[in-house]
Design an enzyme around this catalytic site. Structure first.
Site, PDB file in Angstrom:
ATOM      1  CG  HIS A  44     -16.405  45.898  -0.300  1.00 29.45           C
ATOM      2  ND1 HIS A  44     -15.274  45.198  -0.643  1.00 29.45           N
ATOM      3  CD2 HIS A  44     -17.319  45.648  -1.274  1.00 29.45           C
ATOM      4  CE1 HIS A  44     -15.480  44.576  -1.791  1.00 29.45           C
ATOM      5  NE2 HIS A  44     -16.718  44.818  -2.187  1.00 29.45           N
ATOM      6  CG  ASP A  46     -17.891  41.003   5.330  1.00 28.98           C
ATOM      7  OD1 ASP A  46     -17.073  41.681   4.660  1.00 28.98           O
ATOM      8  OD2 ASP A  46     -18.326  39.899   4.936  1.00 28.98           O
ATOM      9  N   GLY A 136     -23.595  37.513  -7.626  1.00 30.34           N
ATOM     10  CA  GLY A 136     -23.264  38.190  -6.366  1.00 30.34           C
ATOM     11  C   GLY A 136     -24.263  37.859  -5.273  1.00 30.34           C
ATOM     12  CB  SER A 138     -23.588  34.602  -1.229  1.00 28.32           C
ATOM     13  OG  SER A 138     -22.511  34.215  -0.469  1.00 28.32           O
ATOM     14  CG  ASP A 184     -21.268  36.407   1.451  1.00 27.76           C
ATOM     15  OD1 ASP A 184     -21.870  37.425   1.832  1.00 27.76           O
ATOM     16  OD2 ASP A 184     -20.454  36.405   0.510  1.00 27.76           O
TER      17      ASP A 184
HETATM   18  C1  GLA Z   1     -18.383  39.164  -0.764  1.00 29.11           C
HETATM   19  C2  GLA Z   1     -17.720  38.571   0.468  1.00 29.11           C
HETATM   20  C3  GLA Z   1     -18.354  39.098   1.753  1.00 29.11           C
HETATM   21  C4  GLA Z   1     -18.431  40.612   1.754  1.00 29.11           C
HETATM   22  C5  GLA Z   1     -19.051  41.116   0.454  1.00 29.11           C
HETATM   23  C6  GLA Z   1     -19.035  42.610   0.353  1.00 29.11           C
HETATM   24  O1  GLA Z   1     -19.699  38.708  -0.880  1.00 29.11           O
HETATM   25  O2  GLA Z   1     -17.827  37.165   0.450  1.00 29.11           O
HETATM   26  O3  GLA Z   1     -17.635  38.632   2.868  1.00 29.11           O
HETATM   27  O4  GLA Z   1     -17.178  41.184   1.985  1.00 29.11           O
HETATM   28  O5  GLA Z   1     -18.388  40.581  -0.679  1.00 29.11           O
HETATM   29  O6  GLA Z   1     -19.826  43.165   1.341  1.00 29.11           O
END
Ligand code: GLA
Length: 391
Positions: A44, A46, A136, A138, A184
């Site tokens: 949280h 980026d 989580g 990605s 990500d």
């Molecule tokens: C998700 C978002 C990223 C980042 C994370 C938290 O994965 O896609 O851009 O903000 O949450 O770090």
């Protein structure tokens, strides 16, 4: 004990190629792969232009396909449970402009096609993946970056990885409608085997950090609480950070210092806005420290900062969940654990921990017997970023 085992690029490519032949009746001519990721620290932040330290994983999305001499794109995706879903939409040379819509999964690929900086004729493609969904890790960025790389292979037009990451992020904002940061897509495009990547989300420069951690490994525990970021929680965290930035007259929260917290108090900022700001200030400095501590193999310091980061994500950013908190608490009691934290967007998903190799099996057993959910494990193997595959 459930382990998540990557299938590997070769197996996935064969699978995609055979599926393509079976469905479209000819051989594919272009193929690409892009990885998922786990973030070691820097969550949280980026979207506040801070530093993040993700690692690309060997869990991949692979896409194979070829032109079809029509104005249509026909895409088939093989889901985790083996089910097959299909979608069709106009190519970008067609007069119709692509718009987000149903089915929802197609938005990830349509968004990338709409943002690809060159016209693309109609094509057929098959998507296969072994990225654990809703963990989580990605999976969305992995699909987007795989799609972009597939389009590079198909069209012969190539773009630098940072441009690729930015366009895939834009696609995610515009089509699935998730206001994500750049982390990500960036790590999926730029990961390197045996390295983590320190990304400066302001300058978009990055530095490969060798993951030479001696006697330790990064153990990832999936809580198997399915995380979903398209709801309102993630955008709310972003909005809180934007509000702090505006109140402080800064260009981004990256520039905030502990002194700014007092200023926010004086300005009578919302309590939540102050909590989020405190997280961002600390998390940015911890991420820089962890990247240096990793290089110096100071595992004790890495672990200590992991715990601090988790506490901050849980109590100040409020993006953890009882299950991830419980896994971290169990890890705290285990011999051989240096530190642990939730990773990624939160609200479920995975916990990363730094564990002495000798103790990994015992640590997993401990989680199995004390965690109330049904966890899955894997050891993080830092892997390469997106690539075009030879057929
Ligand atoms: C998700 C978002 C990223 C980042 C994370 C938290 O994965 O896609 O851009 O903000 O949450 O770090």
């Amino acid at each position: 004990m459930k382990e998540a085992v990557p299938k590997g690029e070769t197996v996935l490519l064969h699978f995609a190629r055979d599926k393509f032949v079976a469905v479209f009746g000819r051989s594919p001519v272009a193929a690409a792969a892009a990885p998922s990721r786990v973030n070691l620290i820097g969550d949280h932040i980026d979207y506040c232009e801070g530093f993040v330290l993700p690692v690309a994983l060997p869990f991949l999305t692979v896409i194979a396909g070829g032109y079809n001499n029509t104005g249509q794109c026909n895409v088939m995706s093989v889901l985790e449970n083996g089910d097959e879903v299909k979608t069709s939409f106009p190519a970008t040379t067609h007069t119709t402009q692509l718009k987000p819509g149903e089915p929802a999964w197609a938005n990830y690929i349509k968004g990338v096609l709409a943002n690809f900086p060159s016209e693309v004729n109609g094509f057929d493609a098959v998507i296969v993946a072994d990225v654990p969904m809703g963990a989580g890790l990605s999976s969305s960025a992995s699909i987007e970056v795989a799609m972009f790389t597939f389009l590079e292979a198909l069209t012969g037009k190539h773009f630098d990885p940072v441009t690729k990451a930015k366009l895939c992020q834009k696609a995610e904002h515009e089509f699935p409608g998730m206001p994500c940061g750049i982390m990500d897509q960036y790590i999926s495009a730029m990961g390197r085997k045996d390295h983590a990547l320190l990304i400066d989300c302001r300058s978009l420069e990055s530095f490969h950090i060798p993951m030479d951690i001696g006697e330790a490994v990064v153990l990832v525990t999936n809580s198997n609480v399915k995380h979903k970021l398209t709801g309102s929680e993630y955008p709310q965290r972003r909005a809180h950070c934007e509000e702090a930035t505006k109140m402080l007259g800064l260009s981004s929260l990256r520039d905030a210092t502990p002194g700014h917290l007092e200023e926010l108090e004086k300005l009578k900022a919302d309590k939540l806005v102050i909590m989020r700001t405190k997280h961002v200030i600390n998390e940015i400095s911890w991420t820089e420290k962890v990247s240096k501590a990793l290089a110096a193999q100071d595992l004790a310091l890495v672990g200590e900062l992991f715990y601090k980061s988790h506490d901050s994500l849980s109590k100040l950013m409020e993006v953890s969940c009882p299950e991830s908190d419980q896994i971290v608490e169990v890890l705290k009691t285990c011999t051989g654990v240096y530190g642990a934290r939730m990773t990624g967007g939160g609200f479920g998903g995975c916990v990363v921990s730094l564990v002495n190799k000798k103790h990994v099996e015992e640590v997993k057993k401990n989680i199995m017997s004390h965690y109330k959910g049904n966890p899955t494990f894997f050891i993080c193997q830092p892997s390469d970023g997106a690539r075009i595959l030879k057929l």
